[in-house]
Structure formats: C-alpha cells, structure tokens
Design a protein around this motif. Structure first.
Motif, short mmCIF file in Angstrom:
data_model
loop_
_atom_site.label_atom_id
_atom_site.label_comp_id
_atom_site.label_asym_id
_atom_site.label_seq_id
_atom_site.Cartn_x
_atom_site.Cartn_y
_atom_site.Cartn_z
N ARG A 170 10.95 30.59 11.96
CA ARG A 170 9.91 29.65 12.40
C ARG A 170 9.34 28.95 11.16
N VAL A 171 9.36 27.61 11.18
CA VAL A 171 8.78 26.81 10.12
C VAL A 171 7.87 25.75 10.76
N TYR A 172 6.99 25.19 9.94
CA TYR A 172 6.03 24.20 10.42
C TYR A 172 6.03 22.96 9.53
N PHE A 173 5.71 21.83 10.16
CA PHE A 173 5.50 20.57 9.46
C PHE A 173 4.13 20.04 9.84
N LEU A 174 3.53 19.32 8.92
CA LEU A 174 2.29 18.60 9.20
C LEU A 174 2.60 17.12 9.20
N ASP A 175 2.45 16.48 10.35
CA ASP A 175 2.68 15.05 10.48
C ASP A 175 1.35 14.31 10.41
N LEU A 176 1.24 13.37 9.47
CA LEU A 176 0.04 12.53 9.31
C LEU A 176 0.44 11.09 9.53
N SER A 177 -0.38 10.36 10.27
CA SER A 177 -0.12 8.95 10.54
C SER A 177 -1.39 8.15 10.30
N LEU A 178 -1.31 7.17 9.41
CA LEU A 178 -2.45 6.32 9.07
C LEU A 178 -2.18 4.90 9.57
N ALA A 220 1.65 4.16 8.59
CA ALA A 220 2.31 4.86 7.49
C ALA A 220 2.31 6.35 7.83
N SER A 221 3.49 6.93 7.99
CA SER A 221 3.60 8.33 8.43
C SER A 221 4.14 9.20 7.31
N LEU A 222 3.55 10.39 7.20
CA LEU A 222 3.98 11.39 6.22
C LEU A 222 4.36 12.67 6.96
N ARG A 223 5.28 13.40 6.38
CA ARG A 223 5.66 14.72 6.91
C ARG A 223 5.62 15.70 5.77
N LEU A 224 4.69 16.66 5.85
CA LEU A 224 4.45 17.59 4.76
C LEU A 224 4.86 19.00 5.16
N PRO A 225 5.32 19.80 4.20
CA PRO A 225 5.57 21.21 4.51
C PRO A 225 4.25 21.95 4.70
N LEU A 226 4.23 22.84 5.66
CA LEU A 226 3.01 23.59 5.95
C LEU A 226 3.38 25.01 6.33
N GLN A 227 2.63 25.95 5.82
CA GLN A 227 2.87 27.35 6.10
C GLN A 227 1.71 27.94 6.88
N ILE A 245 0.86 -1.19 0.00
CA ILE A 245 0.00 0.00 0.00
C ILE A 245 0.89 1.23 0.00
N THR A 246 0.51 2.21 -0.80
CA THR A 246 1.24 3.47 -0.90
C THR A 246 0.34 4.60 -0.41
N VAL A 247 0.84 5.34 0.56
CA VAL A 247 0.12 6.49 1.12
C VAL A 247 0.89 7.74 0.71
N SER A 248 0.22 8.68 0.10
CA SER A 248 0.89 9.90 -0.38
C SER A 248 -0.03 11.09 -0.20
N ALA A 249 0.57 12.26 -0.19
CA ALA A 249 -0.19 13.52 -0.07
C ALA A 249 0.61 14.64 -0.70
N ALA A 250 -0.09 15.63 -1.19
CA ALA A 250 0.55 16.81 -1.75
C ALA A 250 0.60 17.90 -0.70
N GLN A 251 1.39 18.92 -0.96
CA GLN A 251 1.47 20.04 -0.03
C GLN A 251 0.11 20.71 0.11
N THR A 252 -0.29 20.95 1.35
CA THR A 252 -1.60 21.52 1.61
C THR A 252 -1.56 23.04 1.49
N ALA A 253 -2.76 23.61 1.39
CA ALA A 253 -2.87 25.07 1.45
C ALA A 253 -2.50 25.53 2.86
N PRO A 254 -2.05 26.76 3.02
CA PRO A 254 -1.60 27.20 4.35
C PRO A 254 -2.77 27.47 5.29
N PHE A 255 -2.48 27.44 6.58
CA PHE A 255 -3.37 28.04 7.56
C PHE A 255 -3.21 29.56 7.42
N THR A 256 -4.30 30.28 7.31
CA THR A 256 -4.24 31.74 7.18
C THR A 256 -4.89 32.37 8.39
#
Length: 508
Positions: free
Chosen positions: A405-413, A427-434, A240-251
C-alpha cells in the motif's frame, strides 16, 4: 455496522464426528478485549481457550498459535486459461504457545461435559523472521521492507469503515486453536476440531527518509510550469512555476489514545511568476484543492522489487494488479496570497579554490554567476494544512511479498488570467506521501541510520573470521615455567621435567 461480540469459528472434521458424534464446544477468550480494539507492536494478547466435549473423546495435542496471513487473487482474463481465478496465500507469521504436560488430562481423553481451559500469551513482534521472505529479490532493501509486519487490511468487521482495500487483498491476524489426534490405523494426524478469533493489528511504522525523485520521474510531479496569456487574442502574460517538496507523513496515533485528533500534516507550495514584461502583475489565484490517492498493489507471485506504478507499466504481468482510489482532503481559497517582488540583480560568488584547474572546459574567470536575475520576478508561499478524514479506516504504508500500500498527495491550483475568454488554468502536482503509525508507547525507540550502520559494522567485525599463525622470529621471546610455580595448573605437572625448568616460546 455493529460488530458481533464473538468471532470464534469452530469446525469439526469427519474424524471428530466419529469420535464423539457431536462437535466439541470451543471458546477463545481474550482479556480486556472488544471487537473495536486495535493492537500494535509489542502489545500483549492474553487469554484462554475453553474446550468442552459433549461426549468422551480421545485427543493427542492442542495447538494454540497467533498467526498472520495474506490472501490475494487475480481474475484470469485470458479465455485460454483453464482457471477463472488464481489465488495466493502467504502465512507470514506463526507464534506457538507451548502447553505444559501438566495442563493435559491423563489419559488424553476429554470427559463429557467437562470444560478444559488452556491459557495463552502472545506479544506482537516488531518484525518478521527472515525466513518469512525467502524468495528472490533485486536488492537487500526489498527484503528489509518485506519482513516488516503488515497491517490488518480488507476486513470491515472491526471498525465498519472502508480502508480503501479491494476484495482481492486480505491481511488478517488471528488466534488459532487446533485439537489433533493420531489415527491408530495409519498414525496419521487428524484434526478433531479447530477455531479462530480475529484481532485487528496496526503495527508501528516509522517515518521513512525522503525519497530521491528524479526530474523525469513518471510516478511523481514535484514541479509544474505553465505559460499564461493575457487573453484569447492578447499577448503573453508570463510563466508561473508551482512546486512543492515532500511533506511530512501522516502519523496515526497509538491505539490507546482515545481522545487524540485526526492525523495531520502540512504541505508547503512555492510559487514563482516571471512576467513577460516588467510592468505585468502576477495572475489571480483561485483555489487549492487536495486529495489523497491510495494504491494497493497485489500479486499471486512474490514481488522482487518495491511495488510502483512505473514497475506496473514497464513490466506488466498477468500475475499482478493494482487498485486505485482517492479521498478528497480539503480545499482552500488562496486568492489573497501575498506576492513578493524581486527586482533585477546579479548575484556573483567567488569560485571555490578546489574548482581551479587547468582543464579547458572551465573559464579562467575568478568568479562565476550563480543566478542571473536580470528580470523582475515574483514569489509566494502557500502553507496548506491537511488532515485525514475520520470516515475511513487508515492503513499505514507498507510493502509485503504479495501486497503493498502506497499513497500519493494530489494538489491542484487554479490560476486566473486578467483577460476574458480564457478559462482558469490548473497546475497539478503529485507528491509522495507516507502514512506512519506511532505504535505502543512502550516500544523501544528505533535505531537511527547512523546507529544501525554502527551496530552492523560491529557485528560484522565480531563475526569476521580470524587467522591464527605462528608469530615471526622477532616477536618470539623466552619464558620459564617451573613446576613449583603457584600459578601453574596442577595438570601441568605430568608434562614438566621436575629436575630442570622447561623453556617454552611465548609471544611478547
């Protein structure tokens, strides 16, 4: 934690005590202000300073400034170091309020018991002067990042909430007032008294373009593939492959929006399951959890590159540090996700004509397969809403000379196999997040990349040096200027022959 109603700090120098014996009373008042108020880009900060001297005191000047500064320190771990701590101070912003001569008393003596009032008016700029970042940098984009206004950070006085900052970093904005006098003995400028009033600033931060992330990037994990088994002693289930694209920022909403909800965004997770055998079904999914990881980089030397974890690992220095903390966002059960089955097929596409070449590296076939889907596979999509908790004071993403200051979004399925004896696989992902900020509603809209490039090209074209030279013979014609021509300037009469016309060369 209730914030105090007044935050002015006034100090008197020994010279002031010699002049008056007591410290002059100073108050810095800001119009329509409360300690919880947040200022942003292009906001006006208006007010006045009231100074009352208990006794007659001579002074020369009053300086009212709006200043921004960053303070950092690093604890020295080496026993050979004579200092236990190395600190740095960067005064990145200083706006000066001019004071009219008519506002000063004449002579420059503050009378005992009389209150003198001096108004001030500052507007928070959208960026710093280029001279605020004068150190060496690896690239121009580093300089552009460093001249953006950083947010207030490391002070719980305003909101009473944690902004995920370590005590090694403080970014503060304040109204600063200083009364000075020239000492008669040696003409040295002395501080009679001074005071400060802090303000909370969260500047407007526009959304940055998506990052270009390589497959082997050490900071981010955009895709993860896991091999699954049916049970402890059973055969393979598939992968199984778990993937995600960079999300829109929190504004972050503009500070004037009192009734706005928490900043939110959406993460989209894509799943692909390839069974080991066509008859095998996708595994059962468990929960999808998310957390936001905040990294605060700080140093006592100016950063020459954009701060990152990879830079800290490859170029370790005792003058830099990073503080990491995380905040849980939300969790969701995704057991009932809908899988879509894809039957075996082959997709062919005619090769473009510009790819036809005589190179021996390319096949002579007119078509080439794009995807060889000769096996059954399943896909699914999970749309995951996210919101920033209101229990924290959120700071926009930024990069400064000595703090970032930078942020990451950690997702775990979690993934469960049908057999027994095998624990759930994560399966854990680490995405860039602004985290961006809207800023003031009256702020001008930022230029797009295309508009900025066009504006820069026009500026460069205007400032390009011109070369003036004598035109070639074929471009030269004859023109006759007469002294009696009505359009001829009167001063030309002194240089023209009145008796005969004068022939001069001109460009056609």
């Amino acid at each position: 934690m209730s914030a105090p109603s007044f935050t002015t700090v006034a100090t008197a120098s020994p010279y002031a005590k010699l002049l008056s014996g007591k410290r002059p009373d100073m108050e810095i008042n800001i119009d329509d202000h409360d300690e919880a108020k947040i200022y942003t880009t292009f906001d006006a900060i208006n007010g006045h300073v009231s100074i009352t001297a208990p006794q007659n005191a001579r002074f020369d000047e009053i300086h009212i400034t709006f200043e921004g500064s960053t303070r950092t320190y690093i604890d020295n771990m080496s026993p050979a170091s004579p200092k236990s701590r190395t600190s740095a101070y960067h005064n990145f912003l200083k706006l000066t309020m001019p004071i009219s001569e008519a506002d000063y008393p004449l002579p420059r003596i503050a009378e005992a018991g009389r209150t003198y009032t001096f108004p001030f008016n500052f507007v928070i700029p959208d960026r710093l002067l280029p001279t605020s970042c004068a150190h060496q940098k690896e690239d121009d984009h580093v300089h552009e990042a460093h001249i953006q206004l950083p947010p207030s950070m490391g002070d719980m006085l305003f909101s009473g909430k944690d902004d995920l900052s370590p005590e090694m970093v403080k970014i503060q904005y304040c109204i600063k007032v200083k009364v000075t006098s020239i000492r008669e003995s040696d003409s040295k400028k002395m501080t009679v008294t001074e005071g400060t009033r802090k303000v909370h600033v969260i500047p407007a931060v526009v959304e940055a373009p998506p990052m270009s992330i390589l497959v082997d990037d050490k900071d981010y994990t955009m895709s993860k593939t896991k091999s699954l088994r049916k049970g402890m002693f059973s055969g393979k289930l598939g992968k199984i492959t778990v993937s995600a694209a960079q999300t829109a920022p929190f504004t972050l909403p503009k500070p004037s929006s009192r009734n706005s909800g928490p900043a939110s965004t959406t993460a989209t997770v894509s799943l692909r399951f390839e069974p080991h055998e066509p008859s095998l079904q996708p595994p059962r999914l468990g929960g999808l959890t998310s957390k936001l990881k905040a990294l605060t980089f700080f140093s006592v030397k100016p950063a020459r590159a954009i701060a990152s974890r990879a830079m800290m690992a490859t170029d370790y220095e005792m003058s830099r540090g990073v503080f990491t903390t995380s905040v849980p966002l939300s969790s969701r059960c995704v057991e009932n996700v809908t899988w879509e089955k894809h039957e075996p097929k082959s997709i062919y596409q005619r090769r473009d004509s510009d790819l036809s070449t005589s190179s021996s590296d390319l096949s002579d076939s007119a078509t080439t397969p794009l995807h060889d889907q000769r096996k059954v596979y399943y896909t699914a999509t999970i749309v995951f809403p996210l919101s920033l908790p209101s229990s924290k004071a959120w700071v926009p993403s930024f990069h400064g000379c000595i703090a970032s200051r930078v942020y990451f979004l950690d997702l775990s399925l979690s993934i469960h196999t049908p057999g027994t004896g095998i624990p759930a696989t994560n399966a854990s992902l680490r995405l860039p997040l602004q985290i961006a900020a809207e800023g003031n509603q009256s702020a001008p809209a930022p230029l797009s990349a295309a508009e900025a490039a066009t504006e820069l090209a026009q500026a460069n074209a205007f400032l390009t040096p011109r070369t003036i030279e004598v035109p070639s013979e074929e471009l030269i014609g004859n023109s006759v200027l007469r002294h009696d021509a009505p359009e001829l300037p009167p001063s030309y009469e002194d240089f023209l022959d009145v008796a005969s016309p004068r022939t001069v060369a001109s460009m056609s």
